[in-house]
Scaffold this motif. Structure first.
Motif, mmCIF file in Angstrom:
data_model
loop_
_atom_site.group_PDB
_atom_site.id
_atom_site.type_symbol
_atom_site.label_atom_id
_atom_site.label_comp_id
_atom_site.label_asym_id
_atom_site.label_seq_id
_atom_site.Cartn_x
_atom_site.Cartn_y
_atom_site.Cartn_z
ATOM 1 N N ARG A 34 33.874 6.456 -10.140
ATOM 2 C CA ARG A 34 33.808 6.084 -8.721
ATOM 3 C C ARG A 34 34.836 6.834 -7.887
ATOM 4 O O ARG A 34 34.572 7.196 -6.738
ATOM 5 N N ASN B 263 33.651 9.090 -4.663
ATOM 6 C CA ASN B 263 34.077 8.761 -3.292
ATOM 7 C C ASN B 263 34.340 10.009 -2.450
ATOM 8 O O ASN B 263 34.293 9.963 -1.224
ATOM 9 N N LYS C 211 27.217 8.479 -4.382
ATOM 10 C CA LYS C 211 26.951 7.078 -4.716
ATOM 11 C C LYS C 211 25.458 6.815 -4.895
ATOM 12 O O LYS C 211 25.056 5.826 -5.495
#
Length: 425
Positions: free
Chosen positions: A388, A392, A398
């Protein structure tokens, strides 16, 4: 045979080679969960399951070579490895899946036979069709495809005009992205470069056809197949949304398709559906086995190479076809997240004008796509919290689309550098 008739027969044959197991079971299931957002899902699904695959056929019309020619501008080694991976995926995932779906929906409910018996008879028939490959286009285009298309259109139209259900709210946070990624599971972009090769070689059997004539036939046939796919996909997704309230939340893909046929055609619908499933899956399997056999024969042009490859491909289909449909879909996901972006980019690069797609452009854009596809692949094997932090910083990562913007930027940057170098000299 006049050219117009040949275009339509080729277009129908191409449609049938595209339209297999995933193409039947995925759209209604998407519609069920999409509900009122069915149109957003349809647009996303259209891009990866229709638009890009048909671009792949148009690229074949332009190249008129083999799958190897799609990646040779990157390097001969890359193209060879890519060919091996694509054909391995095709013979180990979508081809066996067609047998598995046929067994679960068209054979087991009526005969209760084992999956081994089903897949053995199924791939024996595939083998017979494949070794008669010079007749494949006519057999598919004249007889099987019109029947498949007719049944599907009947199901869709009855569903549209008979449903009085109110669509439920969408269960998707990002319906467009879901549709886009679900389009991967059709394998149609991969299918385009595999069956497109079958199309080119079948055209080559007609010695009197020039390069330009074959280009016109393949291009127009691709547009016919694409139009048919769009009509069927949109119709099935819409019907899935119309009848979304009758299905349980845990309904499987095959249960949704079966329920949809029962709602539209009544009890006889299951018989029609069984026939449709068997035909649609069979034509796709024939296209895959024929494509792989053509490729291997091109490497080792001996009389028995084609037959041996077709036999081995069918044997592997029998073995893997024993697994459950949903298991095959699940194991396909990480593979698709890795190879599909590269396939899409190769198709696009082979479509753009030559001046924008030089060898150096191919190299850098494919390398960029490869690097930024790695997180999408690793998420199936690592803790997502670890990835993650990386995602980002990457736009659209995502949504498993982190490769899109970097690939596009690298395309622009490399072309700008080439243009500046030319201006300076």
């Amino acid at each position: 045979m006049n050219k117009t008739k040949e275009i339509f027969i080729t277009g129908f044959a191409l449609f049938s080679m595209f339209f297999g197991a995933g193409n039947l079971i995925l759209p209604p299931f998407l519609g069920k969960d999409a509900g009122i957002s069915w149109y957003l899902v349809t647009i996303g699904f259209f891009l990866t399951a229709v638009f890009v695959p048909i671009l792949g056929i148009l690229a074949h019309a332009r190249i008129q070579g083999t799958i190897y020619d799609f990646g040779k501008k990157v390097s001969p080694l890359f193209s060879t490895i890519y060919c091996v991976i694509i054909y391995a995926i095709a013979i180990l995932l979508p081809a066996p899946r067609t047998a598995s779906v046929t067994h679960e929906m068209a054979i087991y409910p009526y005969f209760g036979s084992s999956s081994l018996l089903t897949s053995s008879i199924y791939f024996l028939l595939v083998f017979i069709f494949a070794i008669n490959r010079s007749k494949v286009l006519n057999l598919l285009g004249k007889f099987l495809t019109p029947f498949i298309f007719f049944i599907l259109v009947v199901v869709i139209l009855i569903g549209i005009f008979s449903s009085s259900e109110i669509m439920k709210a969408s269960s998707f946070d990002a319906p467009f992205v879901i549709g886009l990624l679900e389009g991967y599971q059709t394998f149609d972009a991969i299918g385009a470069i595999v069956v497109g090769g079958v199309l080119v070689i079948s055209m080559n059997f007609k010695k009197d056809s020039s390069f330009e004539v074959k280009k016109e036939i393949i291009t127009k046939a691709g547009l016919i197949a694409g139009s048919g796919l769009l009509i069927i996909y949109a119709g099935l997704i819409y019907n899935g949304a119309l009848f979304s309230n009758i299905f349980s939340e845990n309904a499987t893909r095959t249960e949704v398709l079966t329920g949809l046929s029962t709602q539209t055609l009544g009890n006889i619908g299951t018989v029609f559906l069984s026939t449709l499933v068997a035909l649609a899956c069979f034509t796709t399997a024939v296209g895959i086995v024929t494509g792989i056999s053509d490729y291997v024969k091109g490497l080792h042009n001996t009389p028995t190479t084609y037959i041996i490859t077709a036999f081995v491909g069918c044997l592997l289909g029998v073995i893997v076809g024993q697994f459950d449909v949903h298991f095959i879909i699940d194991i396909a996901l990480p593979v698709l997240m890795f190879i599909y972006p590269i396939t899409i980019v190769l198709i696009l690069l082979n479509i753009v004008p030559e001046k924008w797609a030089r060898s150096v452009v191919f190299k850098w854009v494919i390398l960029t796509t490869f690097i930024f596809s790695i997180p999408d692949f690793l998420q199936f094997f690592m803790d997502k919290n670890i990835l993650r932090g990386i995602q980002n910083y990457i736009p659209f990562a995502k949504h498993n689309l982190g490769w899109v913007l970097p690939a596009f930027v690298s395309f622009l940057v490399v072309n700008s550098i080439i243009k500046n170098k030319k201006s300076a000299s």
